[in-house]
Design a protein around this motif. Structure first.
Motif, short mmCIF file in Angstrom:
data_model
loop_
_atom_site.label_atom_id
_atom_site.label_comp_id
_atom_site.label_asym_id
_atom_site.label_seq_id
_atom_site.Cartn_x
_atom_site.Cartn_y
_atom_site.Cartn_z
N ALA A 1 -3.19 1.63 -0.53
CA ALA A 1 -2.24 0.94 -1.41
C ALA A 1 -2.68 -0.50 -1.71
N GLY A 2 -3.98 -0.67 -1.96
CA GLY A 2 -4.50 -1.96 -2.38
C GLY A 2 -4.94 -2.89 -1.27
N GLN A 3 -4.70 -2.51 -0.02
CA GLN A 3 -5.04 -3.37 1.11
C GLN A 3 -6.10 -2.75 2.01
N VAL A 4 -6.84 -3.60 2.71
CA VAL A 4 -7.71 -3.13 3.79
C VAL A 4 -6.82 -2.89 5.00
N VAL A 5 -6.91 -1.68 5.57
CA VAL A 5 -6.07 -1.37 6.74
C VAL A 5 -6.89 -1.20 8.01
N GLU A 6 -8.21 -1.03 7.87
CA GLU A 6 -9.06 -0.97 9.06
C GLU A 6 -10.51 -1.16 8.66
N THR A 7 -11.27 -1.81 9.53
CA THR A 7 -12.72 -1.95 9.35
C THR A 7 -13.41 -1.69 10.69
N GLY A 8 -14.66 -1.28 10.62
CA GLY A 8 -15.43 -1.07 11.83
C GLY A 8 -16.72 -0.34 11.52
N SER A 9 -17.54 -0.16 12.54
CA SER A 9 -18.76 0.61 12.36
C SER A 9 -18.41 2.07 12.15
N VAL A 10 -19.35 2.83 11.60
CA VAL A 10 -19.11 4.26 11.40
C VAL A 10 -18.78 4.94 12.72
N ARG A 11 -19.53 4.63 13.75
CA ARG A 11 -19.30 5.26 15.06
C ARG A 11 -17.88 4.96 15.56
N GLU A 12 -17.45 3.70 15.45
CA GLU A 12 -16.11 3.33 15.94
C GLU A 12 -15.01 4.00 15.13
N ILE A 13 -15.15 3.98 13.81
CA ILE A 13 -14.11 4.54 12.96
C ILE A 13 -13.95 6.04 13.20
N THR B 1 -3.04 17.57 7.29
CA THR B 1 -2.93 16.73 6.10
C THR B 1 -1.97 15.58 6.38
N ILE B 2 -2.10 14.52 5.59
CA ILE B 2 -1.16 13.40 5.67
C ILE B 2 -0.01 13.70 4.72
N PRO B 3 1.22 13.74 5.19
CA PRO B 3 2.34 14.07 4.29
C PRO B 3 2.54 13.00 3.23
N GLY B 4 3.05 13.42 2.07
CA GLY B 4 3.39 12.47 1.03
C GLY B 4 2.20 11.99 0.23
N TYR B 5 2.40 10.90 -0.50
CA TYR B 5 1.40 10.38 -1.42
C TYR B 5 1.32 8.86 -1.29
N VAL B 6 0.20 8.30 -1.78
CA VAL B 6 0.08 6.85 -1.87
C VAL B 6 1.18 6.35 -2.81
N PRO B 7 2.00 5.38 -2.40
CA PRO B 7 3.12 4.95 -3.24
C PRO B 7 2.63 4.23 -4.50
N PRO B 8 3.38 4.33 -5.60
CA PRO B 8 3.03 3.55 -6.80
C PRO B 8 3.05 2.06 -6.48
N LEU B 9 2.11 1.33 -7.07
CA LEU B 9 2.01 -0.11 -6.78
C LEU B 9 3.26 -0.87 -7.24
N SER B 10 3.98 -0.30 -8.19
CA SER B 10 5.20 -0.96 -8.68
C SER B 10 6.40 -0.69 -7.78
N ARG B 11 6.25 0.25 -6.82
CA ARG B 11 7.37 0.59 -5.92
C ARG B 11 6.87 0.72 -4.48
N LEU B 12 6.24 -0.31 -3.99
CA LEU B 12 5.75 -0.28 -2.62
C LEU B 12 6.90 -0.42 -1.63
N PRO B 13 6.85 0.32 -0.52
CA PRO B 13 7.92 0.18 0.47
C PRO B 13 7.87 -1.19 1.15
N ALA B 14 9.00 -1.63 1.65
CA ALA B 14 9.05 -2.89 2.38
C ALA B 14 8.30 -2.74 3.70
N GLY B 15 7.71 -3.85 4.16
CA GLY B 15 7.00 -3.82 5.43
C GLY B 15 5.64 -3.16 5.29
#
Length: 341
Positions: free
Chosen positions: A240-252, A282-296
């Motif tokens: 949703a437009g943000q970096v949520v995790e970074t790391g080496s391939v092995r770590e990720i 699978t991950i349930p649901g979908y990436v939210p629209p950028l115009s209606r992002l959830p709080a938090g």
């Protein structure tokens, strides 16, 4: 340059706090890229991964300054190539950077190659534009590039129009065009998505061999984690437009910290997955629209570990070890629970 040398080299490309906005009409705007940052060293491959709508391609278009005029713009942050901030360059100066210093392979070559010009003409035009070579020398360079990327009979194929080539050949021609001026950075945006697995393997082998030969750095944008495991040194996970995790391939791959990253890992098909624990999830649901992002936390509506506090504020991207970062309020306790399981 070896992988160990690349790890010690100073950053070649540095993206810092990048924010890219789009107008959605009636004076409203959304942030398609929100505070993204990463660095890239010579000879290194950084993969940017995430579902469709996570901001991967907009990040690449922002680096190239190819956002649609009047609709998209960089509203904050910096993009430094060898210390030179590309955000502050004029359009004319940026045209000198594209192709010459940074090349890009687009996802679908049929929409990126001009259908009314031969492939050889299009590659030669890039060379004439950036290296000021005479027409005959630029044409010879185009043929050499087609030969370099493994296209048979390059002299004849230089006279082919895009529709006269197979999908694999068109993608190789796009790579030839992107590398014609030997850029120091190559951005590959889903370069193998539309190709069958045999051609995909050939394209990835080609990119690895060219990287080794030319010493270029690669930003590899994909949703295919199998490709990431093959190609990348480090991973930037976006949601949703943000970096949520970074790391080496092995770590990720071995120790994902953010629930979204863990969900992506569980969704990788595995041979012989017969037990309930190893079955494809699978991950349930979908990436939210950028115009209606959830709080938090933006992932909380799809997260099995979300608590009330996850809706109260946006988690920061915090350090989780050397070269690692994660955006989650609960990552420490979830990591401990995973280790104890």
């Amino acid at each position: 340059m070896s992988r160990s040398d690349a790890a010690l080299a100073p950053p070649l490309l540095e993206v810092d706090d990048l924010q890219t906005s789009f107008s959605i009409g009636e004076g409203r705007e959304v942030r398609a890229v929100d505070g993204v940052g990463f660095s890239l060293r010579a000879g290194e491959t950084v993969a940017i991964v995430g579902e469709s709508g996570s901001g991967k391609s907009v990040t690449s278009l922002s680096i190239m300054r190819l956002l649609p005029k009047k609709v998209g713009w960089i509203s904050r942050g910096s993009i430094r190539l060898r210390g030179r901030d590309l955000v502050n360059l004029s359009d004319r100066e940026m045209r000198g950077v594209r192709g010459n210093d940074i090349g890009m392979i687009f996802q679908e070559p049929m929409t990126s190659l001009n259908p009314v010009h031969t492939v050889g003409e299009q590659i030669a035009e890039v060379v004439r534009e950036h290296q000021r070579l005479p027409r005959a020398a630029a044409r010879a360079r185009a043929v050499d590039m087609l030969r370099l990327v493994g296209i048979p009979e390059p002299e004849r194929r230089a006279n082919s129009f895009p529709h006269e080539m197979s999908g694999g050949m068109r993608q190789r021609a796009m790579i030839a065009m992107a590398l014609a001026c030997e850029p120091s950075v190559l951005i590959a945006d889903e370069p193998t998505t539309a190709l069958d697995v045999t051609i995909q393997a050939q394209i990835l082998d080609l990119m690895r061999s060219l990287q080794e030969r030319l010493g270029m750095a690669i930003v590899f944008i994909t949703h295919d984690l199998g490709v990431v495991a093959e190609m990348a040194d480090r991973v930037v996970v976006m949601y949703a437009g943000q970096v949520v995790e970074t790391g080496s391939v092995r770590e990720i791959f071995s120790r994902p910290l953010m629930p979204y990253t863990a969900g992506l890992m569980r969704a990788i098909p595995r041979l012989g997955a017969s037990t309930e624990r190893s079955r494809l999830q699978t991950i349930p649901g979908y990436v939210p629209p950028l115009s209606r992002l959830p709080a938090g936390c933006r992932f909380r509506t799809r997260c099995a570990h979300a608590l009330a506090r996850c809706a109260e504020g946006e988690p920061p991207l915090e350090a989780a070890g050397e070269g690692r970062s994660v955006r989650c309020f609960r990552w420490r306790e979830l990591e401990l629970a995973e280790a104890a399981a």
